[in-house]
Structures are given as C-alpha cells and as structure tokens.
Design a protein around this motif. Structure first.
Motif, PDB file in Angstrom:
ATOM      1  N   SER A 143      52.163  37.655  37.696  1.00 46.60           N
ATOM      2  CA  SER A 143      53.318  36.827  37.336  1.00 46.60           C
ATOM      3  C   SER A 143      53.088  35.415  37.872  1.00 46.60           C
ATOM      4  N   ILE A 144      53.706  34.440  37.192  1.00 40.39           N
ATOM      5  CA  ILE A 144      53.547  33.052  37.606  1.00 40.39           C
ATOM      6  C   ILE A 144      54.922  32.505  37.980  1.00 40.39           C
ATOM      7  N   SER A 145      54.975  31.792  39.102  1.00 46.21           N
ATOM      8  CA  SER A 145      56.258  31.220  39.513  1.00 46.21           C
ATOM      9  C   SER A 145      56.742  30.225  38.466  1.00 46.21           C
ATOM     10  N   LYS A 146      58.006  30.344  38.068  1.00 42.46           N
ATOM     11  CA  LYS A 146      58.586  29.403  37.102  1.00 42.46           C
ATOM     12  C   LYS A 146      59.123  28.156  37.790  1.00 42.46           C
ATOM     13  N   PHE A 147      59.069  28.137  39.117  1.00 46.61           N
ATOM     14  CA  PHE A 147      59.690  27.039  39.856  1.00 46.61           C
ATOM     15  C   PHE A 147      59.158  25.643  39.475  1.00 46.61           C
ATOM     16  N   PRO A 148      57.830  25.455  39.365  1.00 43.13           N
ATOM     17  CA  PRO A 148      57.357  24.118  38.979  1.00 43.13           C
ATOM     18  C   PRO A 148      57.868  23.692  37.605  1.00 43.13           C
ATOM     19  N   ALA A 149      57.921  24.641  36.662  1.00 43.67           N
ATOM     20  CA  ALA A 149      58.388  24.317  35.310  1.00 43.67           C
ATOM     21  C   ALA A 149      59.850  23.889  35.348  1.00 43.67           C
ATOM     22  N   GLU A 150      60.649  24.610  36.122  1.00 41.48           N
ATOM     23  CA  GLU A 150      62.077  24.268  36.236  1.00 41.48           C
ATOM     24  C   GLU A 150      62.266  22.912  36.907  1.00 41.48           C
ATOM     25  N   THR A 151      61.424  22.648  37.899  1.00 41.75           N
ATOM     26  CA  THR A 151      61.507  21.360  38.612  1.00 41.75           C
ATOM     27  C   THR A 151      61.173  20.207  37.674  1.00 41.75           C
ATOM     28  N   ILE A 152      60.104  20.363  36.889  1.00 39.11           N
ATOM     29  CA  ILE A 152      59.726  19.300  35.940  1.00 39.11           C
ATOM     30  C   ILE A 152      60.882  19.060  34.964  1.00 39.11           C
ATOM     31  N   LYS A 153      61.448  20.144  34.440  1.00 38.62           N
ATOM     32  CA  LYS A 153      62.536  19.998  33.455  1.00 38.62           C
ATOM     33  C   LYS A 153      63.764  19.319  34.077  1.00 38.62           C
ATOM     34  N   ALA A 154      64.116  19.727  35.299  1.00 38.60           N
ATOM     35  CA  ALA A 154      65.280  19.114  35.971  1.00 38.60           C
ATOM     36  C   ALA A 154      65.023  17.622  36.191  1.00 38.60           C
TER      37      ALA A 154
END
Lengths: 257, 257
Positions: A143-154
C-alpha cells in the motif's frame, strides 16, 4: 544537560561556531545519521571537534532513548543532528522525555532544507503550504500512503507550493521513483510543474524545473533528493528566478499571476 | 562572484565555518540589517572575520543594487545576510539581476526562524501552511493589509499552523501590537490559540502558548518577536511539547485530534 546541535544542510563545514563550541565543551558527544544522510561522517566530525563521537542507531533514538536521557542527567551530552534539530519528530520526542525526567535541554540551530529551498528555487517562503514525505510502499501490504497526494491537493486549493521529502529507508529515494509513486496515486499529477533538487547545499547541487512527467526522466545524480510541486499560480519574481537558476521551460510563464 | 552568506538566527556565533571561510577569502565584504534585526553588529562581525565590512542600506539593496552587481563582476563580493539568505525577496531579486549581468553567484545557508520554529514550539514542520507578515497600517491611508487574516483562514481550512512574521519598520513590531492588528481585522481571531516567540535562537528566548486574547497582555520582553497561530487540531506529540516547553494552558488538550 542534553544539547541538540544541528550540523547543517550539507557537511561538517555547515556547523556553526556556537555548535562547535558547545560540542567541544560537552562531556560526551553522539551523532545520528538515521533521520538524514548528510555528506559528512563520524571521522570528519571527530576531526573537526578533536574528540571521540559515538554513532547512535534508530533504536538508540527511539525505544532506548531513555539511556541518553539518563546520561544527560549527570553529564553534558551533545547530540549532533544533520540539518536543523527538531525537524524530525524523533528528536522532539527525546526532548519531551528529557524534560519529563528533569533533564535540562538546549537546541543549537543550523541550516536546513526547510529554509534553503527558497534560495534554491526562488520560490517565496510565505507561499509554501504543508509539506509531506513520499514513502516507499509498505512491502507487507504494497500500500502507498495517500498523505503526500492529499497534501499537494490541499496546497493547490490555497495556491501554495508543496515541499516533498523523499523516504530514506532502506535507501534514499530518488526523484524519478517519487514521481512514479505520485503517478500511481493520481496520474493527473504528471501535468503539474515542480522543481527537483539534488544535494542541497553542495557545490554540485542541481535544481531543475519542469513538468513532473519530464522530470521523471531527468538525471539528478546521487541523493539526497527533494521535490517541490509548484502552486497553480506563481509570482513574476518567482518565474524570473526559476528561469535563471532552474532551467525552467518557457511554459511556466503561463503560471504567472 | 557575488556570495550570499547567511549569518544565522541570532548572533555572529551562528555563522557556519563555510560562511566564515568564504567571507575571509572574498575581496570585499558587505552586510545588511534591513531585512532582519540580528543580535550582532558590524563591529562584532568585523572582529570575527578580521576585516573591514561595509553596511548596506535599503537603497543599496533595491534601486542601487546594480552597483553591488557591477563590483561582483570583477571581484569576489560577499554579502552577509542575517538568518538564511533568500527568505527576503530583496536578495532573490539581486541574485536574478547578477545572473542577468553575467555575474556568478553562490549561496551559503545558515539557521533561520523558518526551520527553528519547529524546535521552539514542537509543532511538526509538515503541518505549517503558508506564512505571512503582519505590517504596520500605512499611515497615509490607515489601511491594514488583509493578507495575514486571509492566510490564517486558508491555513485553518486545511488544518495547518501559520507562522506570522512581524513588521520591522520603522521599528520591530511586538506581539501585543500584532494581535491588536489581527483583532481589528476579525475579532474572532482572539479565540485562536497561538505561540508567541521572542528572541528566537538566544539564550533568553521566550516561547509562550495561549489564546491570542491572553497572549496580548503577556510580557515577551524586547524584540524580535514572531507568532505562530495553531491549526484547529494538533497532534498528541505537539500537545506534549507545547505543554513542556511553552507553558501552554490545560485547554489546548481539547485541540488534540
């Protein structure tokens, strides 16, 4: 007393006079290379400080950190930390533990990618949003952490740049791998513009601005690498700096607000 | 060559070995105290480097910066800058101008409040959003910039902390004044929790966490001051650090997510 001393962004020459002085005066000196991979080592630091330095491993900083705290109850213990101390939460946890055991603490600051990124990219400090770390997929779950993707979007929502640190373990991640991980989370990310930075603070530091799909194939050379995803809009002076110092493509002119 | 050398967060002892070495080798050395007010001065820096240093004023860095660039075309010119260079956009503009005139440049990084704020507050680096500067009202219009208020609101939306720099001119703003300015923009701000920091990097540094309406009356002593407005939610380890090192009130436990 437990003294956290930053050794700075690149090698031992980034240590401050204050840090060197405190390390020379301490009863014991330790160093850790777990939270960062600087271009120095225990031999070079020992030579600079003229004394013996013991390397601490991950366990010494985490489950066994009480041993360090106990020594600092009786002695002046210096812990050398690459970059600026307390950027890694590991060090903050040790400082809290020390305080709870009645041990005095002190921080001696040094240079860090957190502020140096402005000089490397020309991006305005006040326009950076939250940062994140791109981690390797957990091998047990893939599994890959979604945290960086969410941070970029925010950050895109509030027109802010995103500084992305790359995982260090088991080995320092490269920009191309980081971009592949972002792509696997959302392939639209490949259309974003970013600046890749390799070996921040070194004479052979490389900064290159381009769209993520093109940066993926760019040769940045050896680690450490970090990545800055640009906000949807950039300031005219940010554009001029990117053009002069990061070999940015003509297209980023369209981002100027 | 034009070499931008950070002198670090507090005084001349925060200079790195790399910075000192480069300043000693340069043909000419300049310093500016316009973009920050460090606890050093030209005499102390001259003594440390063993050479004459000329102080540059605002005009030398802005409309007359071409003179510095012209000298750097023939000579190695070092410009000493408090903190880490390029956090102020003034320096970035000079670097672009130098490049456009065919002058090589180099940056030597140093400690900065931008990363040191994590050690002073225990707030996680990756949870900081955009930063802003609280400026004095323009006397000719008595208008106040809404930018810091908008920045705080945008960061609250994405659950991020906000680092607020305080105006330096005509004299360094204090935290109580900064809070009054925020209050005049939106009195609801007074209910937010924040950490006030005075004299970051000094031995007599003060960090105090409380609600803004109470911090307004807290005596932080002399400048420089900065202010960090907390995100609506904080991490448990941020809470523990705030409790131990910033004399935070019991109520902030309610912010823990």
């Amino acid at each position: 007393m437990l003294i956290f001393i930053g050794t700075g962004i690149w090698d031992e020459n980034d240590m401050s006079l204050r840090g060197i002085e405190a390390a020379k005066r301490a009863d014991e000196v330790y160093v850790e290379f777990y939270t960062s991979r600087p271009a120095t080592n225990v031999e070079k630091l020992s030579k600079l400080l003229g004394r013996k330095i013991k390397v601490l491993e991950r366990a010494d900083l985490e489950e066994k950190s009480i041993e360090l705290v106990r020594r600092a109850k009786k002695l002046d213990v210096a812990l050398l930390i690459p970059g600026d101390p307390m950027i890694a939460t590991t060090h903050a946890a040790i400082r809290v533990q020390a305080k709870q055991h009645g041990v005095k603490t002190k921080i001696i600051h040094s240079s860090s990618i957190v502020s140096a990124v402005c000089g490397m990219t020309g991006l305005h400090n006040y326009r950076f949003g939250r940062s994140a770390t791109i981690s390797y997929p957990h091998t047990s779950y893939t599994s890959i952490s979604k945290f960086p993707a969410e941070t970029i979007k925010a950050n895109q929502q509030i027109n802010a740049h995103t500084l992305l640190f790359l995982d260090l373990h088991p080995k320092p991640m490269e920009i191309s791998q980081a971009i592949s991980i972002l792509e696997s989370l959302d392939e639209n990310f490949l259309n974003l513009f970013a600046v890749g930075i390799a070996r921040a603070g070194a004479d052979n530091c490389i900064t290159k601005c381009d769209r993520l799909d093109r940066l993926k194939d760019f040769d940045f050379g050896p680690p450490m690498h970090v990545l800055v995803v640009l906000a949807p809009k950039i300031h005219i002076t940010e554009y001029e700096y990117l053009k002069e110092f990061t070999d940015a493509p003509k297209e980023i002119e369209d981002l100027v607000e």
